[in-house]
Design an enzyme around this catalytic site. Structure first.
Site, PDB file in Angstrom:
ATOM      1  N   ASP A   1      31.988  38.329  17.621  1.00 49.94           N
ATOM      2  CA  ASP A   1      32.013  39.560  16.847  1.00 49.94           C
ATOM      3  C   ASP A   1      31.997  40.726  17.830  1.00 49.94           C
ATOM      4  O   ASP A   1      31.777  40.549  19.039  1.00 49.94           O
ATOM      5  CB  ASP A   1      30.854  39.624  15.841  1.00 49.94           C
TER       6      ASP A   1
HETATM    7  C1  BGC Z   1      31.957  43.225  12.095  1.00 47.26           C
HETATM    8  C2  BGC Z   1      32.981  42.169  11.748  1.00 47.26           C
HETATM    9  C3  BGC Z   1      34.377  42.716  11.911  1.00 47.26           C
HETATM   10  C4  BGC Z   1      34.537  43.250  13.323  1.00 47.26           C
HETATM   11  C5  BGC Z   1      35.919  43.773  13.633  1.00 47.26           C
HETATM   12  C6  BGC Z   1      32.249  43.928  13.401  1.00 47.26           C
HETATM   13  O1  BGC Z   1      31.460  45.029  13.577  1.00 47.26           O
HETATM   14  O2  BGC Z   1      30.676  42.641  12.134  1.00 47.26           O
HETATM   15  O3  BGC Z   1      32.758  41.704  10.443  1.00 47.26           O
HETATM   16  O4  BGC Z   1      35.308  41.722  11.626  1.00 47.26           O
HETATM   17  O5  BGC Z   1      33.609  44.300  13.504  1.00 47.26           O
HETATM   18  O6  BGC Z   1      36.199  44.955  12.995  1.00 47.26           O
END
Ligand code: BGC
Length: 740
Positions: A263
């Site tokens: 993530d």
């Molecule tokens: C979130 C994810 C997301 C990623 C990309 C993160 O902050 O936890 O769910 O897919 O950002 O945007």
């Protein structure tokens, strides 16, 4: 490309080129070059060479833009390995469907699968290859803002949707209309302590395996191409460096050979967690755990090369990761056509079509939950005098936190939806009040901020709006109050401890109910709110979540009886915040309330609150009177290789046709470890014509009785089981059998 050619390609890459494939940067790195060097590049601390070699890009979409970026990238690339476009297309691209907690509330995975096919078709026309969805974290704590992205508090229900969503998105990776699915956030994120985002998670392996892993395994079994690691820890180790979770379980036990991505910045956060002393250690832990792509940090870009060169990690680890990424690019057909189905013309034709909108409208009407309908005030009649009031009455910001490519401008508001049904002289609208009087929670929302409503009213405006609402309310037969939380009060970083309606909205409701009219409360929210006061004050309550582009039309269909409500609760609505977490399939205790031999205070209960939630899992009304009868099991003793056939008669004693969610639960009465009071094992959403009845059949097999035993074997144990069938987890018919 043939596999042998792909192998040759891998072998022809330099170490730097290979590492490039493991790096994901965001859109800002693909804009004007001057700006990159001085802005994001300096901030991230990454070399121009690595930017040029990076193998995937985050959240760049739109046919024109993606084509331009890909073309430019390939023109500089020695091996012409196409860039992978990944993005958060979570529940809609341009046609935005209800937020996932609403999709779950449909209890209709087939319908949601259709929706995800539409989403994939739209987003792939816009150049997206991989979507960071679905999120299949089990959600049991409504303080956590990300419950809006989840399906339910139940493992089986979440797993069912997980499979449907992945299958809908991926559509066998058809190059014309599919997205590769990256299931997230693996694993346990929904169990953050106190519901506070990014907080610690601590649970037993039994709990992990029994409740949190299956929705992921369902996605992997449905061939999800990617998995995203969660921000949280499991057993003291953040997932992005957790080899037990990523290697032992995901890769070895489940045989997942797709791509694992961190993530956002999660590899770097190994340092903040305090399990890596520096960037180098963070990189080593992540790559050793087989984490392939570093989203948005410079860790892999700066650390992997020296780690290999110093002999601290084997280059084989890098090769394995690159291989998985190249395979994904190949599976998507990017080597043959790096643009897949993107095309500006196709984009124009495929987005927000009438068909897409009408599917979204249907999903809205199935995702809303009728929580209360005293005196059958709903459905409304077209010739009633109706006042619509409240901040969500004519609000376009209905697409929720993660519809980052959707536009508020495309949304049909509730007012617009109702206007299509009723004559103007029967319908009035007054805004009445604002969403909130304090928007401090908006803080710095970056790009999403533009999507948020943040109206304030002066004291004079407030007074005159209220006066006007009261004046028109007096003239009305029915008052519809459209209230709720702000769209940005849920979603990532949207944890809250007060889950009531904002105070100004509660005050407004208090004034409006004094008029003594029929009152319908429509709740827009990204989580189950605490509605304990409101239940006593209004006649009807319709929970509509953030319903997306077709929100106003879908809700109007329900209000006027064009559709019969069939949404059901997937996350218990708490009675108060102190009960949280409150979910239906809790474990049995030694002193259960109601059946314990202990009395008075010495049983498991609160002194100041019921144990039960306000609305239980599975609950939801329709406009029809549905009756369950004749629960029948074809045997009361079952051998391991046998099945039990269960049937129940469901009667619709009303004129209206209805959709009913028939639910089957099981209770293992005594096991080698404590078992839940009830577990959902099957459900069917059935259509019932007016004044008709249907026999609904289920099968119970040995698999339905298995769990992680005291020895951590996944097995069924002989003994007695209760079987419950009904319209929700509480109001059930009961029978039982013995496994011999
Ligand atoms: C979130 C994810 C997301 C990623 C990309 C993160 O902050 O936890 O769910 O897919 O950002 O945007």
């Amino acid at each position: 490309m043939e596999e042998s050619k792909l192998r040759n390609l891998l072998e022809s890459l330099t170490l730097k080129e290979k590492i490039g494939q493991l790096i994901q940067l965001s859109g800002e790195f693909y804009s004007d070059e001057e700006e990159i060097v001085t802005g994001p590049q300096e901030k991230l601390g990454i070399s121009s060479e690595m930017i040029e070699l990076s193998g995937s890009v985050l959240n760049v979409a739109g046919a024109k833009k993606t084509k331009e970026v890909q073309k430019n990238y390939l023109s500089k690339s020695r091996h012409k390995i196409p860039l992978l476009f990944m993005g958060d297309v979570v529940y809609g691209y341009k046609t935005v469907f209800p937020v996932p907690i609403g999709l779950g509330s449909t209890w209709n995975p087939d319908l949601v699968k259709n929706a995800y096919e539409v989403i994939a078709e739209e987003a792939s026309a816009g150049g997206v290859d991989v979507t960071f969805a679905p999120m299949v974290d089990l959600v049991r704590d409504p303080r956590w803002g990300r419950v809006v992205e989840g399906i339910s508090e139940d493992t089986y229900l979440t797993s069912t949707f997980s499979e449907a969503m992945v299958t809908g998105f991926q559509n066998d990776l058809n190059p014309m209309n599919s997205l590769a699915s990256c299931v997230k956030h693996f694993v346990g994120y929904g169990a953050v302590e106190g519901g506070r985002d990014y907080n610690t998670v601590d649970m037993s392996e039994r709990h992990l395996r029994q409740y949190h892993l299956p929705p992921y395994q369902a996605a992997v079994n449905a061939d999800a191409k990617m998995v995203m690691t969660a921000f949280n820890t499991y057993d003291g180790v953040p997932i992005s460096g957790n080899d037990f979770i990523l290697k032992d379980i995901l890769r070895d036990e489940w045989g997942f050979d797709g791509v694992i991505i961190s993530d956002y910045a999660a590899i770097k956060e190994l340092i903040d967690h305090g399990v890596a002393a520096d960037n180098k250690e963070a990189a080593k832990k992540a790559i050793e755990a087989s984490l392939d792509i570093d989203m948005k940090t410079n860790i892999y870009a700066t650390q992997l090369e020296p780690l290999v060169e110093n002999g601290e990690i084997s280059e084989r680890l890098i090769d394995e990761s690159v291989w998985r990424i190249l395979k994904l690019k190949n599976d998507l057909g990017l080597f043959e056509n790096p643009y897949r189905s993107l095309s500006e013309e196709a984009e124009e034709e495929k987005l927000l079509t009438e068909d897409n909108r009408s599917l979204a409208r249907e999903v809205v009407s199935e995702s809303a939950i009728l929580l209360q309908n005293n005196k059958n005030v709903l459905p409304l009649k077209e010739d009633e005098n109706i006042l619509l009031t409240g901040p969500y009455g004519d609000e376009k910001a209905l697409i929720g936190f993660w519809a980052i490519y959707g536009e508020n401008a495309d949304v049909v508001t509730l007012k617009e939806g109702i206007e299509k049904v009723v004559e103007p002289d029967h319908f009035q609208f007054v805004k009445g009040t604002t969403i909130s009087e304090d928007y401090a929670f908006l803080q710095d929302f970056g790009a999403s901020k533009g999507k948020a409503q943040s109206f304030v009213m002066s004291d004079e405006e407030k007074e005159s709006e209220l006066k006007e609402a009261i004046r028109r309310g007096k003239e009305a037969d029915t008052i519809i109050l459209a209230l709720g939380e702000h769209t940005l009060q849920s979603g990532e970083g949207g944890s809250r401890t007060n889950l009531e309606l904002p105070k100004n909205q509660k005050d407004f409701l208090n004034e409006m109910v004094k008029l003594g009219k029929k009152t319908v409360l429509i709740i827009f929210s990204g989580r189950p709110l605490i509605l304990t006061d409101e239940v006593e004050q209004v006649d009807a309550i319709l929970q509509v979540w953030f319903p997306g582009t077709e929100g106003g039309n879908g809700i109007a269909d329900l209000l006027f009886g064009k559709a019969n409500p069939s949404g059901r609760v997937t996350m218990s609505f708490p009675y108060n915040v102190g009960q949280i977490p409150v979910y239906y399939n809790h474990y049995k205790t030694g002193r259960p309330l109601g059946t314990s031999t202990h009395t008075g205070r010495f049983v498991s209960k609160y002194l100041d609150s019921p144990n039960d939630p306000l609305y239980p899992f599975g609950y939801g009304l329709s406009y029809s009177d549905i009756v369950y009868e004749d629960l029948t099991l074809d045997k009361n003793k079952m051998q391991e290789d046998e099945e039990i056939n269960v049937s129940v008669t469901v009667k619709n004693n009303s004129e209206l046709k209805a959709k009913e969610v028939v639910q089957l639960y099981i209770q293992d009465i005594a096991g080698s470890v404590v078992r839940p009071v009830k577990e959902l094992k099957a459900f069917k959403k059935v259509e019932l014509a007016g004044n008709s009845s249907k026999k609904v059949h289920f099968k119970i097999t040995l698999d339905d009785l298995k769990f992680y035993t005291k020895e951590m074997a996944y097995e069924a144990e002989a003994g007695n089981f209760n079987v419950f069938v009904g319209p929700n987890s509480k109001d059930v018919l009961q029978d039982g059998f013995e496994l011999i």
